[in-house]
Motif scaffolding. Structure first.
Motif, PDB file in Angstrom:
ATOM      1  N   GLY A   9      -6.598   2.071  12.042  1.00  0.00           N
ATOM      2  CA  GLY A   9      -7.968   1.611  12.244  1.00  0.00           C
ATOM      3  C   GLY A   9      -8.724   1.652  10.938  1.00  0.00           C
ATOM      4  N   ASP A  10      -9.970   1.225  11.000  1.00  0.00           N
ATOM      5  CA  ASP A  10     -10.826   1.102   9.813  1.00  0.00           C
ATOM      6  C   ASP A  10     -11.546   2.427   9.542  1.00  0.00           C
ATOM      7  N   CYS A  11     -11.358   2.976   8.338  1.00  0.00           N
ATOM      8  CA  CYS A  11     -11.923   4.302   8.034  1.00  0.00           C
ATOM      9  C   CYS A  11     -13.424   4.266   7.758  1.00  0.00           C
ATOM     10  N   ARG A  12     -14.049   3.100   7.827  1.00  0.00           N
ATOM     11  CA  ARG A  12     -15.520   3.097   7.713  1.00  0.00           C
ATOM     12  C   ARG A  12     -16.126   3.826   8.899  1.00  0.00           C
ATOM     13  N   THR A  27      -7.506  10.934  -1.673  1.00  0.00           N
ATOM     14  CA  THR A  27      -7.300   9.530  -1.362  1.00  0.00           C
ATOM     15  C   THR A  27      -7.267   8.640  -2.588  1.00  0.00           C
ATOM     16  N   SER A  28      -6.651   7.490  -2.400  1.00  0.00           N
ATOM     17  CA  SER A  28      -6.631   6.469  -3.431  1.00  0.00           C
ATOM     18  C   SER A  28      -7.103   5.180  -2.749  1.00  0.00           C
ATOM     19  N   PRO A  29      -8.399   4.874  -2.882  1.00  0.00           N
ATOM     20  CA  PRO A  29      -8.931   3.702  -2.175  1.00  0.00           C
ATOM     21  C   PRO A  29      -8.350   2.409  -2.736  1.00  0.00           C
ATOM     22  N   ASP A  36      -2.489  -6.998  -2.773  1.00  0.00           N
ATOM     23  CA  ASP A  36      -2.473  -7.606  -1.453  1.00  0.00           C
ATOM     24  C   ASP A  36      -1.909  -6.594  -0.461  1.00  0.00           C
ATOM     25  N   TYR A  37      -2.783  -6.070   0.402  1.00  0.00           N
ATOM     26  CA  TYR A  37      -2.325  -5.122   1.420  1.00  0.00           C
ATOM     27  C   TYR A  37      -2.053  -5.817   2.749  1.00  0.00           C
ATOM     28  N   GLY A  38      -1.902  -7.129   2.701  1.00  0.00           N
ATOM     29  CA  GLY A  38      -1.377  -7.874   3.832  1.00  0.00           C
ATOM     30  C   GLY A  38      -2.293  -8.064   5.024  1.00  0.00           C
ATOM     31  N   ASP A  40      -6.833  -8.134   6.394  1.00  0.00           N
ATOM     32  CA  ASP A  40      -8.235  -7.978   6.003  1.00  0.00           C
ATOM     33  C   ASP A  40      -8.524  -6.502   5.791  1.00  0.00           C
ATOM     34  N   ASN A  41      -8.991  -6.142   4.630  1.00  0.00           N
ATOM     35  CA  ASN A  41      -9.235  -4.717   4.364  1.00  0.00           C
ATOM     36  C   ASN A  41     -10.234  -4.619   3.219  1.00  0.00           C
ATOM     37  N   ILE A  42     -10.640  -3.385   2.867  1.00  0.00           N
ATOM     38  CA  ILE A  42     -11.684  -3.232   1.847  1.00  0.00           C
ATOM     39  C   ILE A  42     -11.224  -3.823   0.503  1.00  0.00           C
ATOM     40  N   GLY A  43      -9.923  -3.740   0.241  1.00  0.00           N
ATOM     41  CA  GLY A  43      -9.400  -4.288  -1.015  1.00  0.00           C
ATOM     42  C   GLY A  43      -9.407  -5.806  -1.067  1.00  0.00           C
ATOM     43  N   TYR A 188       8.086   0.069  -1.657  1.00  0.00           N
ATOM     44  CA  TYR A 188       8.027  -0.377  -0.261  1.00  0.00           C
ATOM     45  C   TYR A 188       6.587  -0.474   0.240  1.00  0.00           C
ATOM     46  N   HIS A 189       5.628   0.001  -0.564  1.00  0.00           N
ATOM     47  CA  HIS A 189       4.191  -0.231  -0.339  1.00  0.00           C
ATOM     48  C   HIS A 189       3.637  -0.611  -1.705  1.00  0.00           C
ATOM     49  N   PRO A 190       2.616  -1.522  -1.792  1.00  0.00           N
ATOM     50  CA  PRO A 190       2.194  -2.023  -3.109  1.00  0.00           C
ATOM     51  C   PRO A 190       1.488  -1.022  -4.032  1.00  0.00           C
ATOM     52  N   ALA A 191       0.975   0.098  -3.526  1.00  0.00           N
ATOM     53  CA  ALA A 191       0.191   0.966  -4.433  1.00  0.00           C
ATOM     54  C   ALA A 191       0.254   2.436  -4.031  1.00  0.00           C
ATOM     55  N   MET A 192       1.432   3.015  -4.071  1.00  0.00           N
ATOM     56  CA  MET A 192       1.544   4.428  -3.678  1.00  0.00           C
ATOM     57  C   MET A 192       1.216   5.332  -4.854  1.00  0.00           C
ATOM     58  N   PHE A 193       0.587   6.476  -4.543  1.00  0.00           N
ATOM     59  CA  PHE A 193       0.507   7.448  -5.636  1.00  0.00           C
ATOM     60  C   PHE A 193       1.719   8.374  -5.567  1.00  0.00           C
ATOM     61  N   PRO A 194       2.070   8.987  -6.730  1.00  0.00           N
ATOM     62  CA  PRO A 194       3.233   9.873  -6.737  1.00  0.00           C
ATOM     63  C   PRO A 194       2.931  11.143  -5.935  1.00  0.00           C
ATOM     64  N   GLY A 218      -2.092   4.334   3.398  1.00  0.00           N
ATOM     65  CA  GLY A 218      -1.032   3.524   2.789  1.00  0.00           C
ATOM     66  C   GLY A 218       0.312   3.838   3.425  1.00  0.00           C
ATOM     67  N   SER A 219       1.248   4.322   2.591  1.00  0.00           N
ATOM     68  CA  SER A 219       2.617   4.595   3.059  1.00  0.00           C
ATOM     69  C   SER A 219       2.759   5.977   3.697  1.00  0.00           C
ATOM     70  N   GLY A 220       1.703   6.794   3.640  1.00  0.00           N
ATOM     71  CA  GLY A 220       1.778   8.110   4.291  1.00  0.00           C
ATOM     72  C   GLY A 220       2.023   9.278   3.352  1.00  0.00           C
ATOM     73  N   THR A 221       1.891   9.049   2.036  1.00  0.00           N
ATOM     74  CA  THR A 221       2.216  10.109   1.059  1.00  0.00           C
ATOM     75  C   THR A 221       1.451  11.411   1.333  1.00  0.00           C
ATOM     76  N   THR A 222       0.138  11.299   1.593  1.00  0.00           N
ATOM     77  CA  THR A 222      -0.670  12.523   1.755  1.00  0.00           C
ATOM     78  C   THR A 222      -0.203  13.334   2.962  1.00  0.00           C
ATOM     79  N   TYR A 236      -5.889   7.574   7.922  1.00  0.00           N
ATOM     80  CA  TYR A 236      -6.300   6.274   8.479  1.00  0.00           C
ATOM     81  C   TYR A 236      -5.636   5.171   7.676  1.00  0.00           C
ATOM     82  N   GLU A 237      -5.148   4.172   8.373  1.00  0.00           N
ATOM     83  CA  GLU A 237      -4.593   2.997   7.687  1.00  0.00           C
ATOM     84  C   GLU A 237      -4.937   1.768   8.519  1.00  0.00           C
ATOM     85  N   ILE A 238      -5.503   0.762   7.850  1.00  0.00           N
ATOM     86  CA  ILE A 238      -5.983  -0.416   8.573  1.00  0.00           C
ATOM     87  C   ILE A 238      -4.863  -1.390   8.914  1.00  0.00           C
ATOM     88  N   ASN A 239      -3.790  -1.368   8.127  1.00  0.00           N
ATOM     89  CA  ASN A 239      -2.723  -2.340   8.334  1.00  0.00           C
ATOM     90  C   ASN A 239      -1.622  -1.767   9.226  1.00  0.00           C
TER      91      ASN A 239
HETATM   92  C1  LIG Z   1      -4.094   2.282  -2.724  1.00  0.00           C
HETATM   93  S1  LIG Z   1      -3.438   2.152  -1.113  1.00  0.00           S
HETATM   94  C2  LIG Z   1      -3.135   3.847  -0.678  1.00  0.00           C
HETATM   95  C3  LIG Z   1      -1.726   4.262  -1.017  1.00  0.00           C
HETATM   96  C4  LIG Z   1      -1.406   5.700  -0.642  1.00  0.00           C
HETATM   97  N1  LIG Z   1      -2.090   6.646  -1.498  1.00  0.00           N
HETATM   98  C5  LIG Z   1       0.096   5.927  -0.736  1.00  0.00           C
HETATM   99  O1  LIG Z   1       0.536   6.795  -1.516  1.00  0.00           O
HETATM  100  O2  LIG Z   1       0.853   5.217  -0.060  1.00  0.00           O
HETATM  101  C6  LIG Z   1      -4.870   1.776  -0.139  1.00  0.00           C
HETATM  102  C7  LIG Z   1      -4.572   1.555   1.332  1.00  0.00           C
HETATM  103  O3  LIG Z   1      -5.830   1.467   2.024  1.00  0.00           O
HETATM  104  C8  LIG Z   1      -5.674   0.589   3.133  1.00  0.00           C
HETATM  105  N2  LIG Z   1      -7.026   0.186   3.570  1.00  0.00           N
HETATM  106  C9  LIG Z   1      -7.845  -0.735   3.009  1.00  0.00           C
HETATM  107  N3  LIG Z   1      -9.021  -0.824   3.674  1.00  0.00           N
HETATM  108  C10 LIG Z   1      -8.957   0.099   4.675  1.00  0.00           C
HETATM  109  C11 LIG Z   1      -9.873   0.536   5.674  1.00  0.00           C
HETATM  110  N4  LIG Z   1     -11.087  -0.025   5.787  1.00  0.00           N
HETATM  111  N5  LIG Z   1      -9.496   1.528   6.519  1.00  0.00           N
HETATM  112  C12 LIG Z   1      -8.258   2.112   6.400  1.00  0.00           C
HETATM  113  N6  LIG Z   1      -7.333   1.731   5.474  1.00  0.00           N
HETATM  114  C13 LIG Z   1      -7.681   0.759   4.613  1.00  0.00           C
HETATM  115  C14 LIG Z   1      -4.792  -0.532   2.568  1.00  0.00           C
HETATM  116  O4  LIG Z   1      -4.153  -1.254   3.602  1.00  0.00           O
HETATM  117  C15 LIG Z   1      -3.814   0.271   1.676  1.00  0.00           C
HETATM  118  O5  LIG Z   1      -2.636   0.586   2.394  1.00  0.00           O
END
Ligand SMILES: C[S@@+](CC[C@H](N)C(=O)[O-])C[C@H]1O[C@@H](n2cnc3c(N)ncnc32)[C@H](O)[C@@H]1O
Length: 268
Positions: A9-12, A27-29, A36-38, A40-43, A188-194, A218-222, A236-239
């Motif tokens: 869902g949407d973390c807003r 977090t890493s917004p 491209d997170y595939g 509609d999302n904040i990015g 396997y996800h476009p922007a994971m942090f280590p 994102g991919s669930g790292t945290t 929370y993850e929107i996709n």
């Molecule tokens: C930079 S990535 C986070 C990667 C994560 N730290 C990891 O290690 O996998 C940002 C993620 O935020 C998600 N996202 C964007 N807008 C969102 C929203 N409004 N609510 C929840 N997730 C959202 C994107 O789909 C993307 O997967």
């Protein structure tokens, strides 16, 4: 046993979380309009002011759910959008302050300079004349803010003992506010942090059995790292398409350790 909640869902709006009930946010917004997170999302918002407004909503929800005296750590860097370089970290500082948080640290995550010799990012000084300076960017920010003041008296001796940090390791790796961490290379996800990034923050800013939140999972790292450190977690993850990636990363099983909520507006 830990408790780990994933909300698709949407973390807003983080209505699933009670006020003052989370002890750390890591977090890493999504960066503005870069990856491209595939879905509609904040990015994917393509107007910078609208992007910042969306982040304002997220950070004020973060303030609501964070416990008194506790920390929010936001990994972010400048980005280049078209012809412009956007100082997102600088704008986030003002937004976090207006949400009520106090500024504590600006930790720099330095990537090994080896990255600087790569074909794509390296050799940025090419022209021997003034006005051609485009340095190779090898760091990101980890903005650390706090809500109110922490009461050390609330923590028992036992809690301190079980969450003790390896001081020799801490001196070696976290003694200064420049942390050298190798970026994640899997894609396997476009922007994971280590994993080393949330690992350091969780060890430094929480005790065992407390709860860590990542609004942009994102991919669930945290969740993976929090669980391995015996902390509870919420992400929370929107996709929805990332759910299988998350499940596999965190070792999801159908048992009382995990809960998944797929919001009504997210079902196919
Ligand atoms: C930079 S990535 C986070 C990667 C994560 N730290 C990891 O290690 O996998 C940002 C993620 O935020 C998600 N996202 C964007 N807008 C969102 C929203 N409004 N609510 C929840 N997730 C959202 C994107 O789909 C993307 O997967």
């Amino acid at each position: 046993m830990t408790k780990n909640l994933i909300v698709i869902g949407d973390c807003r709006n983080m209505a699933e979380i009670k006020d003052n009930s989370v002890q750390l946010i890591v977090t890493s917004p999504p960066y503005f309009n870069v990856k491209d997170y595939g879905t509609d999302n904040i990015g994917s918002i393509n107007e910078y002011e609208t992007y910042l407004r969306a982040m304002r909503q997220v950070f004020s929800e973060c303030y609501r759910v964070l416990d008194e005296g506790r920390y929010i750590c936001v990994n972010i860097s400048d980005i280049i959008s078209g012809e412009k370089k956007l100082p997102i970290p600088c704008h986030f500082v003002g937004i976090l302050q207006r949400a009520g948080f106090q500024y504590r640290e600006d930790i720099l995550w330095k990537k090994p300079s080896g990255l600087g010799s790569s074909k794509r990012f390296g050799n940025r000084i090419l022209n021997p004349y003034p006005m051609y300076y485009y340095p190779n960017n090898i760091y990101e920010h980890i903005l650390v803010f706090r809500k109110g003041k922490f009461d050390f008296k609330k923590i028992t001796k036992e809690e301190r003992a079980t969450s003790k940090i390896d001081i020799e390791y801490a001196k070696k790796h976290w003694n200064t506010d420049i942390w050298e961490i190798v970026p994640e290379t899997k894609n396997y996800h476009p922007a994971m942090f280590p994993q080393a990034l949330p690992e350091a923050l969780i060890k430094l800013y929480t005790y065992e059995d407390e709860t860590v939140l990542d609004p942009f999972l994102g991919s669930g790292t945290t969740i993976k790292v929090a669980k391995s450190l015996r902390r509870n977690s919420i992400g929370y993850e929107i996709n929805k398409a990332y759910l299988d990636i998350i499940k596999s990363k965190i070792g999801y099983k159908e048992n009382s350790e995990f809960e998944i909520i797929i919001r009504g507006d997210m079902s196919e």
